[in-house]
Design an enzyme around this catalytic site. Sequence first.
Site, mmCIF file in Angstrom:
data_model
loop_
_atom_site.group_PDB
_atom_site.id
_atom_site.type_symbol
_atom_site.label_atom_id
_atom_site.label_comp_id
_atom_site.label_asym_id
_atom_site.label_seq_id
_atom_site.Cartn_x
_atom_site.Cartn_y
_atom_site.Cartn_z
ATOM 1 C CG ASP A 41 10.967 -27.641 -1.885
ATOM 2 O OD1 ASP A 41 12.196 -27.485 -2.067
ATOM 3 O OD2 ASP A 41 10.317 -27.086 -0.974
ATOM 4 C CB ILE A 42 15.505 -31.217 -3.337
ATOM 5 C CG1 ILE A 42 15.214 -31.511 -4.816
ATOM 6 C CG2 ILE A 42 16.393 -32.297 -2.715
ATOM 7 C CD1 ILE A 42 14.441 -32.789 -5.084
ATOM 8 C CB SER A 102 29.249 -32.232 -15.905
ATOM 9 O OG SER A 102 30.268 -31.318 -16.013
ATOM 10 C CG ASP A 150 28.335 -31.638 -21.391
ATOM 11 O OD1 ASP A 150 27.999 -32.154 -20.309
ATOM 12 O OD2 ASP A 150 29.299 -30.859 -21.503
ATOM 13 C CG ASP A 157 17.631 -25.784 -0.865
ATOM 14 O OD1 ASP A 157 18.597 -26.165 -1.556
ATOM 15 O OD2 ASP A 157 16.521 -26.363 -0.873
ATOM 16 N N GLY A 215 11.237 -24.961 0.108
ATOM 17 C CA GLY A 215 11.431 -23.716 -0.643
ATOM 18 C C GLY A 215 12.843 -23.663 -1.208
ATOM 19 C CD GLU A 243 31.644 -31.771 -18.826
ATOM 20 O OE1 GLU A 243 32.218 -31.654 -17.743
ATOM 21 O OE2 GLU A 243 30.406 -31.824 -18.941
#
Length: 595
Positions: free
Chosen positions: A556-557, A515, A301, A577, A575, A297
């Site tokens: 936009d996905i 992550s 990061d 979600d 839009g 992790e």
Amino acid sequence: MKCSLLWTVLTVAAFAAATPAARHSLKVKESIAVPRGWAKRDVAPRHMRLNLRIALPQSNFALLEQELYEVSDPAHERYGAHLSQAEVNELIAPRPESVQQVKAWLAGHGLREEDLSFSPAGDWIKVAVPVSLAEEMLDAEYHVYEHSEGDTLVRTASYSLPEHLHEHVELIQPTTLFSRFRGMKTSFRLHELDASVAPPASAPPIHVPSASGGKVDASCNTTITVQCLKELYNAVGYTPKANTGNQIAATGYLDQFANLADLQLFYADQVPAAINTSFKLVSINGGQNNQSEPGGEANLDTQFAFGISHPIPATFYTTAGSPPFIPDVGTPTDSNEPYLDWVDFVLNHPNPPQTISTSYGDDEQTVPLSFAQRVCNDFAQLGARGVTLTFSSGDGGVGDGDPDPATQQCFTNDGHNKTEFLAAFPASCPFVTTVGGTHLVPETAISFSGGGFSNVFSRPKYQDQQVEAFLNKLGPKTFAGLFNKNGRAYPDVSAQADNFRIFFEGRAALIAGTSASCPTFAGFVALLNDARLRAGKPPLGFLNPLIYSLKSGFNDITTGNNPGCGTQGFNATKGWDPVTGLGTPNFGVLEKLVV
Ligand SMILES: *[C@@H]1O[C@H](CO)[C@@H](O)[C@H](O)[C@H]1NC(C)=O
Ligand SMILES: *[C@@H]1O[C@H](CO)[C@@H](O)[C@H](O)[C@H]1NC(C)=O
Ligand SMILES: *[C@@H]1O[C@H](CO)[C@@H](O)[C@H](O)[C@H]1NC(C)=O
Ligand SMILES: *[C@@H]1O[C@H](CO)[C@@H](O)[C@H](O)[C@H]1NC(C)=O
Ligand SMILES: *[C@@H]1O[C@H](CO)[C@@H](O)[C@H](O)[C@H]1NC(C)=O
């Protein structure tokens, strides 16, 4: 003078505490149903020391919140006029009467001024006491609780305070906090550099109109690198500066250590210009960065947040004091959630980094309401000071908060055992920017992308329009009763979250999770701040009022969904979600909008 005043109060209080009438006036402050999964074991060791944290009501949080929204709203004349540390502290300092009453109560239990430590604004008091004294002060019964997965905690299901103190104390922990703080990374695969996962060398680039030059390398469909993200999010050719005062940071908890040798391998692989540069390490509460124990992790990061934003100066915060812990040691145990220690530390800093990424979280329903609100308010203080906080949205779709392991069904922990979608915290805090996940090129929502609606925080105004539009499309019947349609909805934004090529223990590996999307998004925020600072403008700070007001700047996905709790979850739609939020960043467009 302060001293003598204190003494007068102490004497009175000590006397009062000793009278039977005072004991009888203890009144329950908070009582919870112990969350599912935790079993009560032995009584807590009498001499074990607890680091009690006492939150005093902030005198003027409402005004701080108002100022936060003014300085974060691009339509407001005060946009960007962030508050100083002193200005924030003044707004949230407790009333002198609260300080006096709480000190008097503590003195009545033999705790002297020198035993107490105060947060910068004086709104938190920390004091180490043995379990036996905590039980007397709080009329509580501390037990060791054990989770079915083996963690242990020392907690009480309820605690009380003298009635007159209720208005002067917002909460005391560790008491009722039974959360299981965790990193958000779902999978971690060592990459064998198998030719079959790489596209043939001749594969033509993938056509993506919003990308830099309208195309993305074919390899990005199977392996995400810093270059892929810069192509996909339209940032190729943008070079930030190192010396504008801009900074970026990633937080590390749970003994997740960022490895310096792996960082160099990553830079050699993906960001050659960054070779031989590193981050500043900041240790909180004795947090380590043991180079013999690299963390997947922490490597993810730091490598991606700092790789995307190089050469902007970078900081890795390593905070100690995380569960699980051994309940029978004699030394004080910090068993509160460690982000409280972290936020204390950062609030104490006059110039914190302007962008900070955190890929850790809890199940919202295991965090007591009072604690969630207080920690979220602390995040608001950083926002008011011009800091953007990004948090992962979680890796369990609509069931992020720990579904029943056997059935994958989601139940509430409040004693009612109601079936309900489960939110994540701090993802659900309205004062942070929460990042969901996508995958593939062209992008689609990734199935684990945490998303939904808070059961604790109500919907902030800045997202009314977009969230109501989504709810209208969804209709009143779909998932009725499974989520709080008036709650703070998340995620706010998203980014790629699968097949990130990191370096770990000297080798390339592929890793997935929100992550990955969280430090990615933070990296692009740092680039936007670079553009703003170079133009002589203040940093973006709390991002949400700005991004929800924009008409462009996000991809936009509209495909994919986030299953969980035995359902298919929500659909990504045109839009906003609750799977991918407003979408993934288009840096080139955003840069023009914010400068
Ligand atoms: C990307 O990968 C997905 C899943 O493997 C595949 O279905 C899709 O065709 C690929 N897209 C391109 C443009 O190669
Ligand atoms: C990085 O540092 C090493 C050791 O000092 C040096 O040999 C190497 O040339 C440096 N590499 C770059 C790209 O600066
Ligand atoms: C670092 O980790 C190694 C391997 O687990 C351990 O032996 C060593 O004691 C650790 N060092 C510190 C300072 O904790
Ligand atoms: C909650 O309800 C479910 C289904 O109704 C049941 O399977 C489960 O055992 C219950 N859990 C508790 C803690 O009561
Ligand atoms: C998601 O889309 C699918 C396919 O169009 C549809 O069957 C389903 O009802 C939608 N689910 C929700 C929650 O909107």
